[in-house]
Design a protein around this motif. Structure first.
Motif, PDB file in Angstrom:
ATOM      1  N   UNK A  75       0.975  -1.163   0.091  1.00 18.40           N
ATOM      2  CA  UNK A  75      -0.038  -0.014   0.022  1.00 18.40           C
ATOM      3  C   UNK A  75       0.821   1.070  -0.094  1.00 18.40           C
ATOM      4  N   UNK A  76       1.988   1.147   0.626  1.00 17.15           N
ATOM      5  CA  UNK A  76       2.655   2.202   0.704  1.00 17.15           C
ATOM      6  C   UNK A  76       3.396   2.732  -0.685  1.00 17.15           C
ATOM      7  N   UNK A  77       3.515   1.677  -1.455  1.00 18.26           N
ATOM      8  CA  UNK A  77       4.034   2.158  -2.878  1.00 18.26           C
ATOM      9  C   UNK A  77       2.923   2.459  -3.715  1.00 18.26           C
ATOM     10  N   UNK A  78       1.829   1.788  -3.620  1.00 15.62           N
ATOM     11  CA  UNK A  78       0.633   2.150  -4.482  1.00 15.62           C
ATOM     12  C   UNK A  78       0.264   3.316  -4.185  1.00 15.62           C
ATOM     13  N   UNK A  79       0.003   3.697  -2.819  1.00 15.22           N
ATOM     14  CA  UNK A  79      -0.716   5.051  -2.519  1.00 15.22           C
ATOM     15  C   UNK A  79       0.528   6.103  -3.347  1.00 15.22           C
ATOM     16  N   UNK A  80       1.512   5.944  -3.638  1.00 19.36           N
ATOM     17  CA  UNK A  80       2.519   6.803  -4.252  1.00 19.36           C
ATOM     18  C   UNK A  80       2.490   6.827  -5.659  1.00 19.36           C
ATOM     19  N   UNK A  81       1.618   5.917  -6.019  1.00 18.58           N
ATOM     20  CA  UNK A  81       1.753   5.628  -7.515  1.00 18.58           C
ATOM     21  C   UNK A  81       2.707   4.861  -8.165  1.00 18.58           C
ATOM     22  N   UNK A  82       3.140   3.933  -7.317  1.00 17.05           N
ATOM     23  CA  UNK A  82       4.203   2.983  -7.830  1.00 17.05           C
ATOM     24  C   UNK A  82       3.507   1.343  -7.450  1.00 17.05           C
ATOM     25  N   UNK A  83       4.071   0.604  -8.463  1.00 14.86           N
ATOM     26  CA  UNK A  83       3.555  -0.757  -8.250  1.00 14.86           C
ATOM     27  C   UNK A  83       4.169  -1.545  -7.263  1.00 14.86           C
ATOM     28  N   UNK A  84       3.378  -2.694  -6.665  1.00 10.75           N
ATOM     29  CA  UNK A  84       4.209  -3.592  -5.441  1.00 10.75           C
ATOM     30  C   UNK A  84       5.533  -3.994  -5.962  1.00 10.75           C
ATOM     31  N   UNK A  85       6.332  -4.154  -4.902  1.00 14.44           N
ATOM     32  CA  UNK A  85       7.719  -4.531  -5.082  1.00 14.44           C
ATOM     33  C   UNK A  85       7.817  -5.694  -5.832  1.00 14.44           C
ATOM     34  N   UNK A  86       7.047  -6.759  -5.430  1.00 15.33           N
ATOM     35  CA  UNK A  86       7.296  -7.881  -6.188  1.00 15.33           C
ATOM     36  C   UNK A  86       6.833  -8.118  -7.508  1.00 15.33           C
ATOM     37  N   UNK A  87       6.065  -7.011  -7.880  1.00 15.01           N
ATOM     38  CA  UNK A  87       5.619  -6.896  -9.317  1.00 15.01           C
ATOM     39  C   UNK A  87       6.624  -6.480 -10.002  1.00 15.01           C
ATOM     40  N   UNK A  88       7.244  -5.415  -9.745  1.00 13.27           N
ATOM     41  CA  UNK A  88       8.368  -4.673  -9.888  1.00 13.27           C
ATOM     42  C   UNK A  88       9.507  -5.564 -10.366  1.00 13.27           C
TER      43      UNK A  88
END
Lengths: 259, 400
Positions: free
Chosen positions: A201-214
């Motif tokens: 959620x911390x990444x998603x709310x900043x407009x980034x994709x989840x770490x595992x996806x990246x």
């Protein structure tokens, strides 16, 4: 002289009143500013998010259903996703816990068909169910679901009863067995509480994709399942996708291809 | 029935202080063990991310289940109007409260964050059976408290039957709630059965009465009051019926599980190849905890107090084994992410989870029994829970 002194005293007093009034006004303005500033910041963050690729226009909206699609047929090293997750959330810093007590948000599961000998590997994390058993059984409401479908634990409300871990069919949750230090800023973790994948959620709310996806080199796609124009929806429409233990009718938000 | 006089146990005696000291010590050791576990975190226990609920839960659930069962004697007297049980009703209600207190203490102190009890008492999720249980347990305390009051305060005696009825209905719902904690966990084959709730009720009858008989015989022995065969033999015959009923439910539970193909795995695990769990099931639960007590209770020597006491102890040990198999065995058996497939991972998917109880866990559990017995010891000395005599001449209507 006496009168002059009196006058001076009165003037001093008037100045003091002026000063204190001024201070009061400045103070009030500053306090109001401090109160409003975070809201403005939040508003700006929310606005900034609308610029992201994930179409999260109005915060966590119930019109959105965030999910992931894992393509197990792609030859990628799933451990890279595990490592990225551990790094993002500061996992693996237990000092005293045994291996079977350590937290894992995401793990690589090897599956073998005994009859045919066919094998495959896939990453398994919280499946972010629509009908999440962990939320149903949680006595305090610490297990919760955001309107956009992300299932997560409120670490401040969790009493550590572990009923959610009993209820989860995916074994997606871990219990913090020891005092932790050096947590990452994004993921508060504490002894005696249950935790699990929160879809970053911390990444998603900043407009980034989840770490595992990246870290998955394109093998995991993240997006809005409710938006027919999203990549994830298009892929699911074209190639289909399966949910693990779909028979339980929990409607997980994580889909798999090739299982 | 002749008139009975209820009397407090004399508190200023060596025997009283000995028991008071002993049970206090056991309770304090239990609390210290809990402090040790909480201070360090659960890594010092045998529990892990596979065996999520360990030995403290076995003790806690035993005590809670036994609590509702201990109330049965009072219910038989008030609800079903069986006068021979009336002299025992006060002890029955008090023991139920003491057992519930002990069980709840263990349950609470095994939480990851027991300091957040206030959260559990103020933030509710009414879909959760745990939340229901918070109300069921506190409600039980209140209703049984009122029930005891109506029994012990003469002007309110006329309300005893109504209060007893309320308590009886409440205890049935309470044990249904306890059984349902497990009964609705769809993910785990061992628990995915609606039969668990009624099975827990019948288990409560058996465990609660066994504990009641031991406490009754112990109290009358150490206070040197008369306890006639009339009452004891009624209780032990009833206990035998309950033990047989539990056996029946265990049989139906496993047979219905064998009938459905997707539950055969867990049934085979418990019955044949589960190692310690198979041993506990057959040797401790079935033979020592059920068949031997049945033989002891109904044999020609069944009226012998030592035999009745031994049977009761064995039923309690068998009951603990039964809960160990249900709670820990049920978790040890792996969940099926991909039914029919072999799975493995770094998170122990597809393998039988290992668990060995640690000393602090056992001490906390035993501490729950300590708290229960401490409360009983104090209660009988402070209030009039026990008839001065339960000799046959007073209790048996056919006695000359």
């Amino acid at each position: 002289m006496t009168i002059n002194i009196e006058n001076e005293k009165q003037q001093d007093a008037a100045t003091k009143v002026e000063t204190s009034r001024r201070n009061f006004i400045f103070g009030s303005v500053a306090a109001a500013g401090l109160t409003v500033a975070p809201a403005v910041m939040l508003y700006q963050t929310a606005n900034a998010r609308s610029l992201s690729d994930f179409s999260l226009k109005d915060g966590a909206s119930s019109k959105v259903r965030l999910g992931m699609l894992v393509d197990t047929s792609k030859q990628v090293d799933w451990n890279k996703s595990v490592e990225a997750c551990n790094k993002e959330h500061g996992l693996g810093n237990e000092k005293d816990s045994r291996d079977d007590q350590k937290t894992q948000y995401i793990r690589v599961v090897d599956v073998k068909n005994k009859g045919t000998g066919y094998t495959m590997s896939l990453p398994v994390m919280c499946q972010h169910c629509e009908q999440a058993p962990c939320i149903d059984v949680c006595p305090t409401g610490a297990s919760m679901k955001r309107p956009d479908g992300i299932v997560l634990v409120d670490s401040h409300r969790c009493i550590g009863c572990r009923y959610c871990m009993m209820a989860c069919p995916y074994k997606a949750r871990s219990f913090v067995h020891e005092v932790l230090t050096d947590q990452t800023e994004n993921t508060p973790r504490g002894k005696g509480c249950v935790e699990s994948c929160n879809m970053c959620v911390n990444r998603i709310d900043k407009g980034q994709e989840p770490a595992c996806v990246k870290a998955s080199n394109g093998a995991i796609v993240f997006g809005d399942l409710n938006d027919p124009t999203s990549t994830i929806s298009a892929l699911l429409k074209e190639h289909g996708g399966k949910q693990i233990r779909a028979d339980l009718k929990l409607n997980p938000g994580v889909y798999y291809q090739g299982i | 029935m002749k008139k009975l006089h209820f009397l407090e146990v004399e508190g200023n005696t060596k025997g009283f202080y000995t028991f008071l000291g002993l049970f206090s010590l056991i309770s304090v050791i239990g609390i210290l063990a809990a402090y040790y576990m909480e201070h360090n975190g659960h890594w010092v226990t045998g529990m892990n991310n596979q065996i999520i609920w360990g030995t403290p839960h076995v003790f806690a659930i035993f005590l809670i289940v036994a609590a509702s069962g201990a109330l049965n004697v009072a219910s038989i007297s008030s609800v079903f109007a069986k006068t021979p049980y009336k002299p025992l009703a006060r002890l029955s209600g008090m023991l139920a409260l003491a057992l519930l207190s002990g069980g709840l203490m263990v349950l609470l102190l095994d939480l990851g964050r027991p300091d957040r009890l206030i959260v559990a008492m103020t933030k509710f999720n009414f879909v959760s059976i745990f939340t229901w249980n918070i109300f069921l347990y506190t409600g039980f305390m209140g209703i049984v408290g009122i029930y005891l009051w109506t029994m012990m305060d003469r002007p309110y005696n006329s309300l005893t039957r109504k209060a007893g009825m309320a308590a009886f209905i409440w205890r049935l719902i309470l044990t249904t709630g306890t059984g349902s904690i497990f009964g609705f966990l769809i993910a785990r084959e061992a628990y995915d059965s609606a039969l668990l709730a009624p099975m827990f009720i019948i288990m409560s009858f058996s465990f609660g009465l066994a504990f009641f008989i031991l406490v009754l015989m112990g109290l009358y022995k150490y206070t040197q009051r008369d306890l006639g065969d009339f009452i004891v033999n009624r209780l032990k015959n009833l206990l035998g019926v309950f033990v047989a009923a539990v056996l029946y439910f265990v049989l139906v539970y496993h047979v219905t599980n064998l009938y459905s193909a997707d539950h055969r795995g867990i049934t085979a695990f418990i019955l044949t190849d589960g190692g310690i769990y198979t041993f506990l099931f057959w040797v401790v639960q079935i033979v020592l905890g059920s068949l031997v007590p049945l033989a002891l209770l109904y044999a020609p020597t069944g009226k012998n107090r030592t035999m009745i006491g031994l049977a009761s102890v064995l039923i309690i040990i068998g009951g603990m084994a039964q809960l160990y198999v249900i709670i820990i065995g049920g978790q040890a058996y792996p969940m099926h992410l991909f039914p029919g497939m072999e799975v493995s991972s770094s998170f122990y998917d597809g393998v039988v989870a290992s668990y060995a109880p640690s000393l602090p866990e056992v001490l906390l559990g035993v501490g729950g029994f300590g708290v229960t017995l401490l409360l009983v010891t104090v209660a009988v000395a402070v209030l009039k829970f026990l008839p001065g005599s339960l000799a046959d001449a007073l209790t048996d209507p056919h006695s000359k």
